[in-house]
Design an enzyme around this catalytic site. Structure first.
Site, mmCIF file in Angstrom:
data_model
loop_
_atom_site.group_PDB
_atom_site.id
_atom_site.type_symbol
_atom_site.label_atom_id
_atom_site.label_comp_id
_atom_site.label_asym_id
_atom_site.label_seq_id
_atom_site.Cartn_x
_atom_site.Cartn_y
_atom_site.Cartn_z
ATOM 1 N N HIS A 1 148.995 -0.025 48.462
ATOM 2 C CA HIS A 1 148.376 1.288 48.284
ATOM 3 C C HIS A 1 146.857 1.349 48.406
ATOM 4 C CE1 HIS A 1 152.270 2.827 47.204
ATOM 5 N NE2 HIS A 1 152.404 1.850 46.317
ATOM 6 N N HIS B 1 152.297 0.579 39.919
ATOM 7 C CA HIS B 1 153.228 1.399 40.700
ATOM 8 C C HIS B 1 152.592 2.751 41.004
ATOM 9 C CE1 HIS B 1 156.935 3.355 41.986
ATOM 10 N NE2 HIS B 1 156.714 4.303 41.086
#
Length: 149
Positions: A37, A144
């Site tokens: 990410h 996450h």
């Protein structure tokens, strides 16, 4: 006696290595979050092919096409700071998610419907949105990406 002790010690060593070895090469959750990410270079620069360029280095397509992935174009320290911001419930019902207090520069990569592995083809959409991330560990860090809102 010496040979017998050596065999016992060798057996114990093999047993211990059997337990430890699988975790040696395993990527930690914080490292996986960063790989999947984080793009602090902000390299998208409105490129319509950004997501297709990022699929290999970020391993978005390891064995299959990942349906959706979001890249964050902010300093890691800023993203880590979200772990001390507003707590919200995660999509899976867990209580370790946090919502950013300000919007961040992100890029959403969505798999095009006609794509099949290994030729995964993505649309690239840049935006400024709040993000929700799950945090864990000590230190408390992102593990996450839950959503953008």
């Amino acid at each position: 006696m010496g040979l017998e002790n050596s065999l016992i010690l060798f057996s114990l060593l093999v047993l211990v290595l059997g337990w430890v070895q699988p975790s040696l090469g395993k990527e930690s959750s914080p490292d996986k979050f960063k790989r999947q990410h984080m793009d602090t270079e902000g390299s998208s620069k409105s490129s319509p092919t950004y997501c297709n360029q990022m699929r290999s280095p970020q391993e978005m397509t390891k064995g299959s096409c990942k349906p959706v992935n979001t890249f964050l174009h902010e300093p890691l320290e800023d993203v880590q700071a979200i772990c001390s911001q507003d707590k919200v419930t995660c999509k899976d019902g867990k209580s370790n998610c946090h919502k950013s207090s300000s919007t961040l520069h992100i890029t959403d990569c969505c798999l095009k419907g006609s794509s099949n592995y290994p030729k995964c083809n993505y649309t690239t959409t840049e935006s400024q949105k709040h993000i929700i991330i799950a945090c864990d560990g000590n230190p408390y860090v992102p593990v996450h990406f839950d959503a953008s809102v």
